[in-house]
Enzyme design. Sequence first.
Site, PDB file in Angstrom:
ATOM      1  N   GLY A 148      10.429  -1.847 -14.350  1.00 15.42           N
ATOM      2  CA  GLY A 148      11.543  -1.497 -13.463  1.00 15.42           C
ATOM      3  C   GLY A 148      10.921  -0.934 -12.202  1.00 15.42           C
ATOM      4  O   GLY A 148      10.037  -0.068 -12.274  1.00 15.42           O
ATOM      5  N   ASP A 154       4.655  -2.152  -6.180  1.00 13.28           N
ATOM      6  CA  ASP A 154       5.094  -0.805  -6.580  1.00 13.28           C
ATOM      7  C   ASP A 154       4.006   0.232  -6.295  1.00 13.28           C
ATOM      8  O   ASP A 154       4.296   1.324  -5.799  1.00 13.28           O
ATOM      9  CB  ASP A 154       5.470  -0.798  -8.064  1.00 13.28           C
ATOM     10  CG  ASP A 154       6.672  -1.692  -8.336  1.00 13.28           C
ATOM     11  OD1 ASP A 154       7.557  -1.773  -7.469  1.00 13.28           O
ATOM     12  OD2 ASP A 154       6.704  -2.324  -9.410  1.00 13.28           O
TER      13      ASP A 154
END
Length: 324
Positions: free
Chosen positions: A41, A257
């Site tokens: 995520g 990320d």
Amino acid sequence: MSSERLVVVGSLNMDLSVTVPRLPRPGETVSGADVVRGAGGKGANQAVAAARLGAQVRMVGLLGDDALGSELRERLAVEGVDDRGVRQLPGVSSGLALIVVQQDGENTITLSPGANHHLDVPALGTLTGGTLAHSADTLLLQLEVPLPTVLAAAHQARTAGALTVLNAAPLPESGRAELAELLRAVDVLVVNETEAQGLLPHAYDDWAEHAEALRALGPATVVVTLGADGAVAADAHGVCRESGFSVDAVDTVGAGDAFCAQLALSLGSGTPLGEALRRACAAGALATTRPGAQSSLPSTDEVEALLGDVTRRHEGESEVHHAC
Ligand code: ADP
């Protein structure tokens, strides 16, 4: 060790990854290796990335009340992320990502958002107790939770005087007016090439020009990530380019990320844009050298080591046309 304070409002998923010799075409079946299960995520990845890079991190988000949700929460705690803003919703599934990775690191991702889609504006208020950020904080946002919630978080952070960084990924298929409002409400925008093109009606010859054009949409600083070619950034002072680090990439999942977390921490602590870009590129490059999302995220020591290892750089120094 940095004492930067970062708040992440975003998604938490379980990632199931399979490595294949080549990505399947529609209707085709390709056999791959055993499934690798990992916490993911974009929200949780960026929270864990920042924690490994030495920040105090608070995660705000929703999980299902299933076994995956309990496992994901446990993993956040193990990484030292403050999970008091994370709840498990009764009767809801946790977010799940199905990732297929080609041997050269190229990948496709299919997402089942589950509990992440339940993070509406009232839920945000409940999870934060009405206080999302303080002036010393940096807020890091992505677009894997509902757009109105991301917008509300950005407005709250700006009111509090926090630096707001948006990784506009993935771009939503609807809600263009809200997205336009969001871009006006954030300080820093980070996008990859696809997202950068999706935000403007036409592409520019040069990514620096494209980044400058994105600044006109609202964010004072815009960063476009260019995969193995590094990244380009534009702010009020001009443009910075970082040519990227030469590494043996095995899987690019998690690179964006790691990049976003490092960039947010550096800019939040007042690091000049050029240096922040270089550090972020080092973090992104390191994340490509290991498989998986959170499992590939580097520590601050690894980033320092790569930054110091000039022989592993692409040819030449970073090309900088900027007071940075
Ligand atoms: P995303 O994964 O979000 O599409 P990118 O592929 O642009 O984002 O990667 C983010 C950053 O990670 C890049 O700006 C770069 O610094 C680093 N990176 C990605 N792939 C590589 C690679 N193969 N070699 C070195 N660095 C990479």
